[in-house]
Design a protein around this motif. Structure first.
Motif, PDB file in Angstrom:
ATOM      1  N   GLY A 179       0.798  -1.228   0.000  1.00 38.45           N
ATOM      2  CA  GLY A 179       0.000   0.000   0.000  1.00 38.45           C
ATOM      3  C   GLY A 179       0.824   1.268   0.000  1.00 38.45           C
ATOM      4  O   GLY A 179       0.322   2.338   0.360  1.00 38.45           O
ATOM      5  N   LEU A 180       2.077   1.179  -0.420  1.00 32.99           N
ATOM      6  CA  LEU A 180       2.954   2.353  -0.427  1.00 32.99           C
ATOM      7  C   LEU A 180       2.733   3.161  -1.710  1.00 32.99           C
ATOM      8  O   LEU A 180       2.396   2.603  -2.757  1.00 32.99           O
ATOM      9  CB  LEU A 180       4.412   1.912  -0.299  1.00 32.99           C
ATOM     10  CG  LEU A 180       4.700   1.141   0.998  1.00 32.99           C
ATOM     11  CD1 LEU A 180       6.048   0.442   0.925  1.00 32.99           C
ATOM     12  CD2 LEU A 180       4.636   2.076   2.192  1.00 32.99           C
ATOM     13  N   GLU A 181       2.942   4.469  -1.608  1.00 33.01           N
ATOM     14  CA  GLU A 181       2.670   5.347  -2.745  1.00 33.01           C
ATOM     15  C   GLU A 181       3.693   5.183  -3.856  1.00 33.01           C
ATOM     16  O   GLU A 181       4.858   4.900  -3.612  1.00 33.01           O
ATOM     17  CB  GLU A 181       2.650   6.802  -2.282  1.00 33.01           C
ATOM     18  CG  GLU A 181       1.447   7.121  -1.421  1.00 33.01           C
ATOM     19  CD  GLU A 181       1.334   8.599  -1.092  1.00 33.01           C
ATOM     20  OE1 GLU A 181       2.008   9.418  -1.731  1.00 33.01           O
ATOM     21  OE2 GLU A 181       0.556   8.924  -0.186  1.00 33.01           O
ATOM     22  N   TYR A 182       3.206   5.373  -5.084  1.00 32.92           N
ATOM     23  CA  TYR A 182       4.052   5.339  -6.271  1.00 32.92           C
ATOM     24  C   TYR A 182       3.350   6.112  -7.377  1.00 32.92           C
ATOM     25  O   TYR A 182       2.178   6.463  -7.251  1.00 32.92           O
ATOM     26  CB  TYR A 182       4.347   3.893  -6.703  1.00 32.92           C
ATOM     27  CG  TYR A 182       3.132   3.106  -7.144  1.00 32.92           C
ATOM     28  CD1 TYR A 182       2.808   2.978  -8.491  1.00 32.92           C
ATOM     29  CD2 TYR A 182       2.312   2.479  -6.214  1.00 32.92           C
ATOM     30  CE1 TYR A 182       1.699   2.248  -8.894  1.00 32.92           C
ATOM     31  CE2 TYR A 182       1.208   1.748  -6.606  1.00 32.92           C
ATOM     32  CZ  TYR A 182       0.902   1.627  -7.950  1.00 32.92           C
ATOM     33  OH  TYR A 182      -0.195   0.901  -8.349  1.00 32.92           O
ATOM     34  N   THR A 183       4.063   6.366  -8.446  1.00 37.63           N
ATOM     35  CA  THR A 183       3.464   6.995  -9.610  1.00 37.63           C
ATOM     36  C   THR A 183       3.154   5.915 -10.626  1.00 37.63           C
ATOM     37  O   THR A 183       4.038   5.136 -11.009  1.00 37.63           O
ATOM     38  CB  THR A 183       4.406   8.048 -10.231  1.00 37.63           C
ATOM     39  OG1 THR A 183       4.591   9.103  -9.282  1.00 37.63           O
ATOM     40  CG2 THR A 183       3.819   8.636 -11.502  1.00 37.63           C
ATOM     41  N   GLY A 184       1.912   5.856 -11.017  1.00 40.15           N
ATOM     42  CA  GLY A 184       1.468   4.906 -12.032  1.00 40.15           C
ATOM     43  C   GLY A 184       0.982   5.659 -13.253  1.00 40.15           C
ATOM     44  O   GLY A 184       1.290   6.843 -13.431  1.00 40.15           O
ATOM     45  N   THR A 185       0.220   4.991 -14.070  1.00 39.36           N
ATOM     46  CA  THR A 185      -0.329   5.595 -15.275  1.00 39.36           C
ATOM     47  C   THR A 185      -1.842   5.537 -15.218  1.00 39.36           C
ATOM     48  O   THR A 185      -2.419   4.471 -14.977  1.00 39.36           O
ATOM     49  CB  THR A 185       0.178   4.848 -16.529  1.00 39.36           C
ATOM     50  OG1 THR A 185       1.607   4.919 -16.558  1.00 39.36           O
ATOM     51  CG2 THR A 185      -0.388   5.447 -17.796  1.00 39.36           C
ATOM     52  N   ASP A 186      -2.481   6.670 -15.436  1.00 43.66           N
ATOM     53  CA  ASP A 186      -3.934   6.725 -15.532  1.00 43.66           C
ATOM     54  C   ASP A 186      -4.306   6.107 -16.870  1.00 43.66           C
ATOM     55  O   ASP A 186      -3.989   6.652 -17.929  1.00 43.66           O
ATOM     56  CB  ASP A 186      -4.406   8.176 -15.448  1.00 43.66           C
ATOM     57  CG  ASP A 186      -5.919   8.304 -15.464  1.00 43.66           C
ATOM     58  OD1 ASP A 186      -6.595   7.481 -16.113  1.00 43.66           O
ATOM     59  OD2 ASP A 186      -6.425   9.257 -14.838  1.00 43.66           O
ATOM     60  N   MET A 187      -4.952   4.962 -16.843  1.00 39.85           N
ATOM     61  CA  MET A 187      -5.230   4.233 -18.073  1.00 39.85           C
ATOM     62  C   MET A 187      -6.236   4.945 -18.986  1.00 39.85           C
ATOM     63  O   MET A 187      -6.274   4.672 -20.181  1.00 39.85           O
ATOM     64  CB  MET A 187      -5.724   2.824 -17.747  1.00 39.85           C
ATOM     65  CG  MET A 187      -4.673   2.017 -16.994  1.00 39.85           C
ATOM     66  SD  MET A 187      -3.032   2.153 -17.721  1.00 39.85           S
ATOM     67  CE  MET A 187      -2.948   0.630 -18.572  1.00 39.85           C
ATOM     68  N   THR A 188      -7.002   5.882 -18.455  1.00 39.11           N
ATOM     69  CA  THR A 188      -7.948   6.599 -19.306  1.00 39.11           C
ATOM     70  C   THR A 188      -7.298   7.733 -20.074  1.00 39.11           C
ATOM     71  O   THR A 188      -7.750   8.082 -21.161  1.00 39.11           O
ATOM     72  CB  THR A 188      -9.130   7.158 -18.483  1.00 39.11           C
ATOM     73  OG1 THR A 188      -8.625   8.045 -17.484  1.00 39.11           O
ATOM     74  CG2 THR A 188      -9.921   6.038 -17.837  1.00 39.11           C
ATOM     75  N   THR A 189      -6.232   8.303 -19.518  1.00 36.52           N
ATOM     76  CA  THR A 189      -5.593   9.446 -20.171  1.00 36.52           C
ATOM     77  C   THR A 189      -4.145   9.187 -20.581  1.00 36.52           C
ATOM     78  O   THR A 189      -3.593   9.920 -21.398  1.00 36.52           O
ATOM     79  CB  THR A 189      -5.595  10.673 -19.241  1.00 36.52           C
ATOM     80  OG1 THR A 189      -4.771  10.388 -18.096  1.00 36.52           O
ATOM     81  CG2 THR A 189      -7.000  11.034 -18.797  1.00 36.52           C
ATOM     82  N   GLY A 190      -3.511   8.189 -19.971  1.00 36.23           N
ATOM     83  CA  GLY A 190      -2.097   7.934 -20.219  1.00 36.23           C
ATOM     84  C   GLY A 190      -1.178   8.834 -19.405  1.00 36.23           C
ATOM     85  O   GLY A 190       0.035   8.762 -19.527  1.00 36.23           O
ATOM     86  N   ALA A 191      -1.761   9.691 -18.583  1.00 37.41           N
ATOM     87  CA  ALA A 191      -0.977  10.631 -17.779  1.00 37.41           C
ATOM     88  C   ALA A 191      -0.484   9.967 -16.494  1.00 37.41           C
ATOM     89  O   ALA A 191      -1.099   9.020 -15.996  1.00 37.41           O
ATOM     90  CB  ALA A 191      -1.835  11.849 -17.430  1.00 37.41           C
ATOM     91  N   PRO A 192       0.622  10.470 -15.928  1.00 36.18           N
ATOM     92  CA  PRO A 192       1.081   9.961 -14.629  1.00 36.18           C
ATOM     93  C   PRO A 192       0.022  10.227 -13.559  1.00 36.18           C
ATOM     94  O   PRO A 192      -0.701  11.223 -13.613  1.00 36.18           O
ATOM     95  CB  PRO A 192       2.340  10.776 -14.349  1.00 36.18           C
ATOM     96  CG  PRO A 192       2.745  11.364 -15.641  1.00 36.18           C
ATOM     97  CD  PRO A 192       1.507  11.510 -16.457  1.00 36.18           C
ATOM     98  N   LYS A 193      -0.053   9.325 -12.595  1.00 32.99           N
ATOM     99  CA  LYS A 193      -1.065   9.447 -11.532  1.00 32.99           C
ATOM    100  C   LYS A 193      -0.492   8.881 -10.238  1.00 32.99           C
ATOM    101  O   LYS A 193       0.110   7.810 -10.247  1.00 32.99           O
ATOM    102  CB  LYS A 193      -2.321   8.651 -11.940  1.00 32.99           C
ATOM    103  CG  LYS A 193      -3.403   8.648 -10.926  1.00 32.99           C
ATOM    104  CD  LYS A 193      -4.595   7.836 -11.417  1.00 32.99           C
ATOM    105  CE  LYS A 193      -5.678   7.773 -10.366  1.00 32.99           C
ATOM    106  NZ  LYS A 193      -6.815   6.930 -10.801  1.00 32.99           N
ATOM    107  N   GLN A 194      -0.654   9.629  -9.140  1.00 37.81           N
ATOM    108  CA  GLN A 194      -0.238   9.130  -7.828  1.00 37.81           C
ATOM    109  C   GLN A 194      -1.146   7.962  -7.455  1.00 37.81           C
ATOM    110  O   GLN A 194      -2.364   8.063  -7.527  1.00 37.81           O
ATOM    111  CB  GLN A 194      -0.319  10.217  -6.771  1.00 37.81           C
ATOM    112  CG  GLN A 194       0.830  11.204  -6.827  1.00 37.81           C
ATOM    113  CD  GLN A 194       2.186  10.520  -6.698  1.00 37.81           C
ATOM    114  OE1 GLN A 194       2.958  10.533  -7.630  1.00 37.81           O
ATOM    115  NE2 GLN A 194       2.463   9.917  -5.570  1.00 37.81           N
TER     116      GLN A 194
END
Length: 127
Positions: A107-122
């Motif tokens: 459950g630790l924070e990371y930067t992923g990818t918002d699959m709807t926009t392709g933008a980085p997402k916390q």
């Protein structure tokens, strides 16, 4: 943290929680040994990228004040890179047991990818 005696010294196996705590206190250099593609999709903010396939111990950060902690997707590649560093004479190296998968599971924070926009997402595991 678990330790293991290897032919070239003691290898430390850190949990994701131990890595997160030491990283937040600026006590370690966290190095991601996954591919650039994996890193661009999801990553731990502030971790350096040094892909295993391009590993060269001469280009690793110095160990004057901080231990090097490697991570990958599952812990297999990071262990191999840590062992290669030990063979090259580094004595303060560790790897994150379970890799990035264990980081996310904790459950630790990371930067992923918002699959709807392709933008980085916390990202953080919910509940």
């Amino acid at each position: 943290m678990k330790t293991e005696t290897t032919p070239n010294g003691t290898l430390e196996h850190w949990t994701p929680e131990e890595v997160a705590e030491a990283f937040a206190k600026d006590e370690i250099v966290l190095i991601d040994v996954r591919t650039p593609q994996e890193y661009s999709f999801e990553r731990i903010d502030g971790a350096l990228l040094a892909p295993m396939q391009a590993f060269d111990d001469r280009h690793m950060p110095g160990q004057d004040a901080k231990r090097l902690v490697f991570h990958c997707g599952s812990g297999v590649r990071s262990r191999k890179v840590a062992e290669m560093c030990q063979q090259a004479g580094f004595d303060r190296v560790a790897h994150m047991e379970g890799g990035f998968g264990a980081w996310k599971e904790a459950g630790l924070e990371y930067t992923g990818t918002d699959m709807t926009t392709g933008a980085p997402k916390q990202m953080k595991k919910s509940g």
